[in-house]
Design an enzyme around this catalytic site. Structure first.
Site, PDB file in Angstrom:
ATOM      1  N   ASP A 153     122.337   0.699  37.490  1.00 29.92           N
ATOM      2  CA  ASP A 153     120.944   1.042  37.760  1.00 29.92           C
ATOM      3  C   ASP A 153     120.053   0.698  36.563  1.00 29.92           C
ATOM      4  O   ASP A 153     118.871   0.362  36.738  1.00 29.92           O
ATOM      5  CB  ASP A 153     120.822   2.522  38.101  1.00 29.92           C
ATOM      6  CG  ASP A 153     121.383   2.844  39.484  1.00 29.92           C
ATOM      7  OD1 ASP A 153     121.279   1.981  40.369  1.00 29.92           O
ATOM      8  OD2 ASP A 153     121.934   3.942  39.668  1.00 29.92           O
ATOM      9  N   SER A 206     123.231  -0.976  43.487  1.00 33.70           N
ATOM     10  CA  SER A 206     123.753  -1.298  42.156  1.00 33.70           C
ATOM     11  C   SER A 206     125.233  -1.635  42.182  1.00 33.70           C
ATOM     12  O   SER A 206     125.783  -2.083  41.173  1.00 33.70           O
ATOM     13  CB  SER A 206     123.513  -0.131  41.194  1.00 33.70           C
ATOM     14  OG  SER A 206     124.208   1.033  41.616  1.00 33.70           O
ATOM     15  N   HIS A 207     125.902  -1.426  43.332  1.00 32.30           N
ATOM     16  CA  HIS A 207     127.325  -1.743  43.436  1.00 32.30           C
ATOM     17  C   HIS A 207     127.621  -2.686  44.599  1.00 32.30           C
ATOM     18  O   HIS A 207     128.781  -2.873  44.960  1.00 32.30           O
ATOM     19  CB  HIS A 207     128.137  -0.456  43.594  1.00 32.30           C
ATOM     20  CG  HIS A 207     128.157   0.377  42.364  1.00 32.30           C
ATOM     21  ND1 HIS A 207     127.135   1.262  42.054  1.00 32.30           N
ATOM     22  CD2 HIS A 207     129.035   0.461  41.346  1.00 32.30           C
ATOM     23  CE1 HIS A 207     127.408   1.854  40.900  1.00 32.30           C
ATOM     24  NE2 HIS A 207     128.539   1.392  40.459  1.00 32.30           N
TER      25      HIS A 207
END
Length: 341
Positions: A192, A51-52
């Site tokens: 997320d 998610s990053h």
């Protein structure tokens, strides 16, 4: 670069980092900022923080294109005392501001035993653990706090006020990689939620509400006018409040509700603040801190907690070193196209 199947390609860390640096520079950042952001984003992808990782690239580029964030900003470092460093990020990203202050803040923590680094006028759009892990590898205890855009309802409230407001902690060990955790004070990280919406998945109960304030498991409903809940009810909400005060009020940054990006369509990076606290743990200890940390971990393992904070990332990192960083072939094609635009 290796191709293990027609659908997945494996890149070395350097290959991915260099590709991402080219994308950032091509889309408006200085070469120095591009290198720092690429290192950060590639590290997240390598360590399994999907998610990053490259998932964030469109948001970075959209914010740059909108004029919301200054990709050419030169951070201004201010020496405010024996243990206090402040950085004005100049409307740019937080990671270059941290890098600009690293030498000075390390000098201060070595001299006085602790140091505060307050970053303001900054955009943080990444995982927080890469900011603290390097300090633990230098033998320091490190904590960091970042607030973000309004998307979390305070406990007992009826509308969003706080950001996801993560907290990161890192501590050195005598017998292994540092202990590192990075957790949002919301029930789930905003990235997320975006991934769940993209993949058509539902969320567990208690993660968010829709635009009417009603509980929902639909990530799209949370993103379209809804909001997240804090983890642990009032406990997580109190921690989120603390992050607002430490990351914004103390640093001179914006609270999560204080900036307006409506005039910059496409803006996604929150314009807030960040605080880092660095401690030399052996200053007051009668025994080496890293050894004490190891003693605690041994008892945690005896008590049944076999996986320690950071272990999953370290395992993924080792696997990526052996096999490369896996990316869907279509995703790699999109990244290469962005590098050529």
């Amino acid at each position: 670069m290796q191709s293990h199947s027609s659908d997945t390609v494996h890149l070395s860390f350097n290959e991915l980092r260099d590709l991402l640096a080219g994308i950032f520079e091509r889309h408006g950042t200085s070469s120095g900022t591009a290198a720092i952001l690429a290192e950060n984003c590639a590290a997240a992808q390598r360590d399994g923080s999907d998610s990053h990782g490259v998932f964030r690239i469109p948001g970075y580029l959209s914010s740059l294109a909108s004029g919301w964030v200054n990709g050419q900003a030169e951070p201004r470092v201010e020496d405010l005392g024996s243990s206090f460093v402040r950085v004005d990020a100049g409307g740019g990203f937080a990671q270059p501001a941290l890098e600009a202050a690293r030498t000075l803040v390390m000098e201060k923590v070595r001299a006085s035993g602790m140091a505060l680094l307050a970053i303001r006028n900054s955009h943080h759009f990444a995982a927080l653990w890469p900011d603290v892990e390097p300090f633990a590898r230098e033998g320091l205890v490190a904590l960091s706090f970042v607030n973000s855009m309004t998307c979390v309802v305070p406990h007992g409230g009826h509308s969003a006020l706080f950001g996801t407001n993560p907290i990161a902690f890192a501590a050195p060990r005598a017998g292994g990689h540092p202990l590192v955790f990075d957790l949002a004070t919301s029930a789930i990280a905003h990235g997320d939620v975006q991934i769940a919406a993209r993949e058509g998945k539902t969320l567990p109960e208690g993660y968010g509400v829709d635009a009417r304030g009603q509980p929902t498991r639909d990530p799209q409903a949370i993103l379209e006018g809804g909001a997240l809940l804090s983890f642990g009810g009032y406990k997580g909400s109190a921690l989120s409040m603390m992050v607002e005060l430490l990351a914004a009020a103390l640093t001179g940054g914006n609270f999560s509700f204080e900036f307006d990006w409506s005039g910059h369509p496409g803006a996604q990076t929150p314009w807030t603040g960040q605080l880092l606290i660095l401690i030399d743990p052996d200053r007051g200890a009668t025994r080496p801190f890293a050894e004490r940390c190891e003693a605690l971990i041994a008892r945690m393992v005896e008590a049944g907690q076999e996986r320690q904070p950071g272990d999953r990332r370290y395992r993924q990192r080792e696997r990526a070193a052996r096999e490369g960083i896996p990316l869907p072939a279509a995703e790699l094609a999109r990244l290469r196209a962005l590098a050529d635009r």
